[in-house]
Scaffold this motif. Structure first.
Motif, mmCIF file in Angstrom:
data_model
loop_
_atom_site.group_PDB
_atom_site.id
_atom_site.type_symbol
_atom_site.label_atom_id
_atom_site.label_comp_id
_atom_site.label_asym_id
_atom_site.label_seq_id
_atom_site.Cartn_x
_atom_site.Cartn_y
_atom_site.Cartn_z
ATOM 1 N N TYR A 295 17.664 74.044 -2.635
ATOM 2 C CA TYR A 295 18.170 72.801 -2.049
ATOM 3 C C TYR A 295 17.021 71.857 -1.669
ATOM 4 N N GLN A 296 15.949 72.439 -1.104
ATOM 5 C CA GLN A 296 14.837 71.613 -0.631
ATOM 6 C C GLN A 296 13.906 71.178 -1.763
ATOM 7 N N GLU A 297 13.546 72.128 -2.649
ATOM 8 C CA GLU A 297 12.535 71.839 -3.676
ATOM 9 C C GLU A 297 13.104 71.107 -4.886
ATOM 10 N N VAL A 298 14.341 71.412 -5.254
ATOM 11 C CA VAL A 298 14.931 70.799 -6.447
ATOM 12 C C VAL A 298 15.825 69.608 -6.077
ATOM 13 N N SER A 306 19.854 72.151 4.374
ATOM 14 C CA SER A 306 19.893 73.311 3.468
ATOM 15 C C SER A 306 20.422 74.542 4.202
ATOM 16 N N GLY A 307 20.102 74.649 5.511
ATOM 17 C CA GLY A 307 20.653 75.752 6.298
ATOM 18 C C GLY A 307 22.153 75.607 6.483
ATOM 19 N N MET A 308 22.596 74.381 6.753
ATOM 20 C CA MET A 308 24.028 74.134 6.931
ATOM 21 C C MET A 308 24.804 74.362 5.632
ATOM 22 N N ALA A 309 24.132 74.174 4.494
ATOM 23 C CA ALA A 309 24.797 74.378 3.206
ATOM 24 C C ALA A 309 25.159 75.843 2.972
ATOM 25 N N LEU A 310 24.544 76.749 3.755
ATOM 26 C CA LEU A 310 24.867 78.169 3.637
ATOM 27 C C LEU A 310 26.121 78.546 4.420
ATOM 28 N N VAL A 311 26.526 77.692 5.339
ATOM 29 C CA VAL A 311 27.632 78.026 6.236
ATOM 30 C C VAL A 311 28.957 78.272 5.504
ATOM 31 N N PRO A 312 29.359 77.429 4.499
ATOM 32 C CA PRO A 312 30.645 77.701 3.819
ATOM 33 C C PRO A 312 30.723 79.101 3.219
ATOM 34 N N GLY A 313 29.657 79.542 2.559
ATOM 35 C CA GLY A 313 29.649 80.883 1.971
ATOM 36 C C GLY A 313 29.761 81.960 3.025
ATOM 37 N N LEU A 351 25.028 80.294 -13.148
ATOM 38 C CA LEU A 351 23.707 79.695 -12.927
ATOM 39 C C LEU A 351 22.768 79.954 -14.096
ATOM 40 N N THR A 352 22.938 81.112 -14.747
ATOM 41 C CA THR A 352 22.050 81.468 -15.860
ATOM 42 C C THR A 352 22.407 80.708 -17.133
ATOM 43 N N LEU A 353 23.711 80.602 -17.422
ATOM 44 C CA LEU A 353 24.149 79.987 -18.679
ATOM 45 C C LEU A 353 24.105 78.464 -18.641
ATOM 46 N N VAL A 354 24.497 77.878 -17.505
ATOM 47 C CA VAL A 354 24.584 76.423 -17.438
ATOM 48 C C VAL A 354 23.200 75.786 -17.501
ATOM 49 N N GLY A 355 22.260 76.326 -16.704
ATOM 50 C CA GLY A 355 20.894 75.791 -16.735
ATOM 51 C C GLY A 355 20.832 74.372 -16.205
ATOM 52 N N GLY A 356 19.635 73.832 -16.188
ATOM 53 C CA GLY A 356 19.461 72.467 -15.705
ATOM 54 C C GLY A 356 19.663 72.365 -14.200
ATOM 55 N N GLN A 357 19.537 71.166 -13.684
ATOM 56 C CA GLN A 357 19.669 70.945 -12.244
ATOM 57 C C GLN A 357 21.129 70.935 -11.834
ATOM 58 N N GLN A 358 21.484 71.772 -10.867
ATOM 59 C CA GLN A 358 22.854 71.852 -10.365
ATOM 60 C C GLN A 358 23.042 70.857 -9.212
ATOM 61 N N SER A 359 24.256 70.414 -9.013
ATOM 62 C CA SER A 359 24.548 69.566 -7.861
ATOM 63 C C SER A 359 24.642 70.439 -6.611
ATOM 64 N N LEU A 360 24.554 69.830 -5.447
ATOM 65 C CA LEU A 360 24.660 70.577 -4.199
ATOM 66 C C LEU A 360 26.030 71.255 -4.102
ATOM 67 N N LEU A 361 27.090 70.552 -4.501
ATOM 68 C CA LEU A 361 28.432 71.116 -4.443
ATOM 69 C C LEU A 361 28.551 72.347 -5.337
#
Length: 472
Positions: A295-298, A306-313, A351-361
């Motif tokens: 989340y931070q580097e990409v 980035s910490g709050m983004a872990l809360v839903p999971g 994550l492996t098959l799609v590749g490229g930059q993923q969105s935050l969602l």
């Protein structure tokens, strides 16, 4: 869950109050473990220490915790549980008070070590006690409920830490822990009863001493990926530590009263349960460590976001735990854990098959899928492992599972860190910073896809056989 139960003295007690008190203490300790990283920048300034030093508040905690876990069965067998429980709470409370008063980093580290000793004893013990006082047919549901409480610590920890640090000093965080643990201590004097039969034996000091080898192994593992490491010294430490652990294992099979009865490993279903809880924990801990970095580097978002983004999971993990526990009781452990490992495999596969930059969602949804899968595996695996053993070996079984899970989780993080650093560095020679970072993360995702597939195979090998128990 029944309201009234009978303790070893034949006295009635509230089953519900017992379990709530047990979980309240363990939950608070779990929050203290997961929320401290939020305070690292503040602590670095306060004590004037670098990041490599302040990290010992987590690394040192983990090392001490792991070496205390194999001692927990002996403590349960030789100390009445009410005495053991309040003693562990008192140890944690005193350690927290030392941290609150700390004027130097070494003093804070001393308090942290005391906290780790308490947590290392508590984590296997609370699972053992809950399994022991619950009929086998209801264990899945009860352990699922425990998973809800403990899993929610992942979501609550960063939130509590963030709120407290925003309105007060870092000491305020430890005041919160002290207040809660003190309340639990007082309540425990009334609600925690003697429910664990005693099997008194002398403490095997040679086993305790050789178990320190686990610390050496974990310490070396945690050096992987770091710069300026003396690998000659680390190699020597690893060799000595492996010898110590080998002696520890040998001794457990050759003394009359082993510290950690490794006869549990003679049961195939138990072995598979150990490996499955390890595979699911690796996925969980890698998500909680690697995804915020992504989340931070990409994606370039702030550390707090980035910490709050872990809360839903973490919330989904918590809510699914009681559901999966009851599901395991109804449809069987194999089907439940195959479902969970399939979810974990699908998450890494995407994550492996799609590749490229993923969105935050997309990343949040993937993390939620992987953590949701963990809910179908972690506590059901612990319960299945216990169901595969005679009652007198459950404390040893949970200690084995907890120790192995911690070691595999730490190894998973070290491997992820090494792969990320190595692959990113190699691509920086020919590609831009973002592309190199993406290549590194893609390699990490592919690696843990392979680990998840192996875990899925373990789940497929399980037998539901609740009637099949190890020989006592």
């Amino acid at each position: 869950m029944q309201e009234k139960a009978i303790d070893l003295q034949g006295r009635a007690y509230s089953h519900l109050a017992f379990i709530w008190t047990l979980l309240a203490g363990t939950f608070t300790m779990s929050i203290s473990q997961s929320s401290l990283s939020t305070a690292y920048p503040t602590l670095m300034k306060y004590f004037n220490v670098p990041a490599s030093t302040v990290q010992w508040l987590t690394t040192g905690f983990m090392l001490v915790m792991v070496v205390m876990m194999p001692v927990s069965p002996w403590l349960l067998n030789n100390i009445r549980f009410p005495v053991l429980f309040v003693s562990v709470l008192a140890l944690f409370d005193v350690g927290t008070f030392i941290i609150y008063l700390a004027t130097s980093f070494p003093l804070m580290m001393l308090g942290r070590v005391m906290e780790a000793m308490a947590v290392g004893i508590m984590f296997p013990s609370y699972q053992t006690v809950m399994l022991r006082i619950t009929p086998e047919a209801q264990r899945g549901g009860v352990m699922g409920f425990a998973g809800l409480v403990m899993g929610s610590a992942l979501a609550v920890g960063p939130i509590i830490s963030g709120i407290v640090l925003r309105y007060t000093t870092w000491q305020g965080l430890f005041v919160v822990f002290m207040v809660i643990i003190t309340i639990v201590f007082l309540v425990a004097l009334k609600t925690i009863k003697d429910v664990m039969p005693q099997h008194k034996a002398k403490l095997d000091y040679w086993s305790v001493l050789s178990s320190v080898g686990f610390i050496g192994i974990l310490y070396v593992v945690n050096q992987i990926g770091k710069t300026a490491v003396n690998w000659t010294a680390m190699g020597a430490l690893l060799f000595i530590s492996l010898l110590a652990v080998a002696y520890f294992v040998y001794r457990q099979f050759h003394v009359d009263a082993p510290l950690l009865d490794l006869r549990v490993l003679k049961t195939v279903n138990f072995d598979l349960a150990v490996l499955l809880t390890g595979a699911s924990y690796i996925a969980l801990i890698v998500v909680t460590i690697v995804f915020p970095l992504y989340y931070q580097e990409v994606l370039g978002i702030s550390p707090f976001a980035s910490g709050m983004a872990l809360v839903p999971g973490a919330v989904v993990l918590s809510l699914l735990n009681p559901v999966t526990g009851k599901l395991a009781d109804k449809i069987g452990f194999k089907a439940t854990m195959l479902t969970g490992m399939s979810m974990i495999v699908l998450g890494w596969l995407w994550l492996t098959l799609v590749g490229g930059q993923q969105s935050l969602l997309a990343m949040i949804l993937t993390a939620t899928l992987i953590e949701g899968g963990n809910a179908f595996v972690m506590m059901p695996a612990v319960t299945l492992g216990a169901n595969s053993l005679p009652d007198q070996l459950i404390s040893h079984g949970t200690a084995v599972i907890t120790t192995v899970r911690q070691i595999l989780g730490s190894t998973g993080v070290a491997v992820a860190t090494l792969i990320l650093a190595t692959v990113t560095a190699s691509h920086l020679k020919t590609a831009g910073h973002v592309a190199a970072n993406l290549a590194g993360y893609h390699a990490v995702f592919a690696t843990f896809l392979a680990v998840a597939v192996v875990g899925w195979i373990f789940a497929a090998m399980l037998r539901d056989g609740r009637k099949s128990k190890a020989a006592a």
